[in-house]
Design an enzyme around this catalytic site. Structure first.
Site, PDB file in Angstrom:
ATOM      1  N   CYS A 185     -21.478  -0.424  18.255  1.00  0.00           N
ATOM      2  CA  CYS A 185     -21.082   0.584  17.256  1.00  0.00           C
ATOM      3  C   CYS A 185     -21.274   1.993  17.824  1.00  0.00           C
ATOM      4  CB  CYS A 185     -21.834   0.363  15.954  1.00  0.00           C
ATOM      5  SG  CYS A 185     -21.134   1.251  14.552  1.00  0.00           S
TER       6      CYS A 185
ATOM      7  N   HIS B 105     -20.446  -5.221  14.795  1.00  0.00           N
ATOM      8  CA  HIS B 105     -21.855  -5.588  14.923  1.00  0.00           C
ATOM      9  C   HIS B 105     -22.021  -7.087  15.172  1.00  0.00           C
ATOM     10  CE1 HIS B 105     -23.720  -1.753  13.744  1.00  0.00           C
ATOM     11  NE2 HIS B 105     -22.602  -1.577  13.061  1.00  0.00           N
TER      12      HIS B 105
ATOM     13  N   GLU C  93     -24.643  -8.591  16.007  1.00  0.00           N
ATOM     14  CA  GLU C  93     -25.943  -9.017  15.459  1.00  0.00           C
ATOM     15  C   GLU C  93     -25.880  -9.266  13.958  1.00  0.00           C
ATOM     16  OE1 GLU C  93     -25.031  -6.002  16.084  1.00  0.00           O
ATOM     17  OE2 GLU C  93     -26.052  -4.527  14.830  1.00  0.00           O
TER      18      GLU C  93
END
Lengths: 254, 206
Positions: free
Chosen positions: B81, B186, B188
């Site tokens: 990001c 993202h 994660e």
């Protein structure tokens, strides 16, 4: 194409989850960690966790509980309740929270929205507007979990929030909360026309069709609490229905 | 293996750490530049604004150490990001500021063109590959990943573009150059396939 998000919402109060009903008479529905694990396993689009006791009891977010749940959160997580300073936001983001919700404190200090957006980026600052219709049929804003009336014009307040740099609006209706009879569509419609921010519809979803109606009125995401706790519906069943009705949704597990 | 996660105060480093731990990777949080020296891999995560992030990277002496690790030692780095955006030459968020200049490009605000689009771009959207890359091993083309941003990376040359994502027109959703990769979304926070992407980043360079 950007997908419409279906967002399970957990209301957190002291040590457990509760079900709301016009912001009153909360009923305990279990502890937070098992719920987080279930939603993580189901790969939900996003999870919203609101600590409704924080502001009324004048305390900060419950960092300890949030730290406990984070290792089980491989999904986007938004936290709201009791946020009144940049340090708290920093602490939450540091723990792995993606977005935060500001409500009561924004009325007291609107500039806090822009300070937070400048420091952390607009994309992680959500402002929530809780409304109730008065006897003249006008929307009025309420803070402190629906207990304090604010003298802000709802539309002007929404536009000001956008101008101050927030990234999303969470629209909740106190009258519709927990009734499972549908969202306040008029409210969603009015605000979605006046601002260009993504809108999360909250308060009142009981069926998949209710979510479809909110999306038609301009919502980019639908938050659902009671219907997931007290009916057989799941984020997947809602998304299947939406998909069948031409709404772009992300495929996820049962 | 020892993955450094760069902490510059405004990052969601907790999630990145948990996701790496779920993959059973050894990682640590680096709070200043010199702590990068034992790293076999570096992750520059991101939430925050460009100017503020660069300011802190300078203050904590990360810029010189990153240049040394990434450009000279060729340590693999993944930007996530804002972390990916910081690889650019120039950022235009809160004024104009110089980036790390690892990949030629500008970071500009997403503009809602033809149709009326809501901004920021928040939610799940598909990642369409422009060129094959090890980063996408075992991840089908057009997979939805989680995005949360108002700015995008405009590459100066197309050779650095790894994937595009449609929003109105399209924007660059991942970039690469040698040992440098960056993703606008993202991983994660993107469930199992996000974990797969982190796996690909760490294991394919081992």
């Amino acid at each position: 194409m950007l997908k419409v998000r279906v967002i399970p919402t957990l209301l957190f109060k002291e040590v457990g989850l509760v079900k709301g009903n016009s912001f009153n008479n909360n009923r305990r529905v279990g502890s937070v960690l098992p719920a987080i694990k279930v939603y993580n396993n189901r790969e939900v689009d996003e999870l919203l966790l609101l600590d409704i006791a924080a502001t009324p009891s004048k305390r900060s977010p419950d960092f300890e509980t949030i730290a406990t749940i984070m290792p089980f959160c491989l999904m986007p997580l938004t936290i709201g309740g009791g946020i009144t300073n940049l340090k708290d936001i920093q602490k939450l983001l540091h723990l792995g929270v993606d977005k935060i919700v500001i409500n009561s404190y924004a009325y007291e200090n609107p500039n806090f929205i822009s300070e937070a957006a400048n420091k952390f980026g607009s994309q992680c600052i959500i402002v929530s507007i809780d409304v109730k219709k008065n006897t003249q049929g006008e929307y009025e804003c309420y803070s402190h979990n629906g207990t304090v009336k604010q003298n802000f014009n709802t539309i002007q307040w929404a536009q000001m929030i956008e101008k101050l740099g927030a990234g999303e609006l969470l629209l909740n209706s106190i009258d519709y909360d927990g009734k499972m009879a549908g969202y306040d569509l008029e409210y969603i419609n009015i605000i979605s026309k006046e601002v260009n921010l993504p809108i999360i519809a909250a308060g009142g979803a009981g069926t998949a069709d209710h979510t479809l109606q909110a999306i038609k009125e301009g919502a980019s995401a639908v938050a659902i609490a009671s219907a997931f706790h007290f009916t057989e519906q799941t984020p997947l069943s809602i998304k299947q229905f939406l998909g069948e009705h031409g709404v772009a949704v992300r495929k996820s597990k049962k | 293996m020892n993955i450094a996660i760069i902490d510059y105060d405004a990052g969601n480093i907790g999630s990145v750490k948990y996701a790496l731990e779920l993959c059973n990777f050894k990682c640590y949080i680096a709070t200043e530049g010199k702590e990068l020296s034992p790293a076999t891999h570096i992750i520059l995560p991101g939430v925050g604004s460009f100017a503020q992030a660069m300011k802190i990277l300078h203050e904590r002496n990360f810029v010189a150490h990153l240049q040394h690790a990434v450009l000279e030692k060729k340590i693999p780095i993944l930007g996530i990001c804002l972390g990916m955006q910081l690889f650019a030459t120039t950022g235009y968020e809160n004024g104009t500021s110089s980036g790390l200049n690892f990949i030629a490009g500008d970071v500009k605000t997403l503009v809602a063109t033809e149709t009326k689009l809501r901004l920021p771009h928040v939610g799940w959207n598909e990642v369409v590959y422009s060129s094959p890359n090890f980063l996408f091993n075992n991840i089908p083309n057009n997979t939805d990943f989680y995005f949360l941003h108002s700015f995008h990376f405009a590459c100066h040359t197309t050779k650095n573009i790894l994937s595009l994502t449609p929003y109105g027109s399209t924007f660059v959703s991942s970039v690469y150059s040698n040992n440098i990769v960056g993703v606008q979304f993202h991983p994660e926070k993107s469930g199992k396939l996000g974990k797969q992407l982190l796996n690909n980043f760490v294991l394919n360079w081992n």
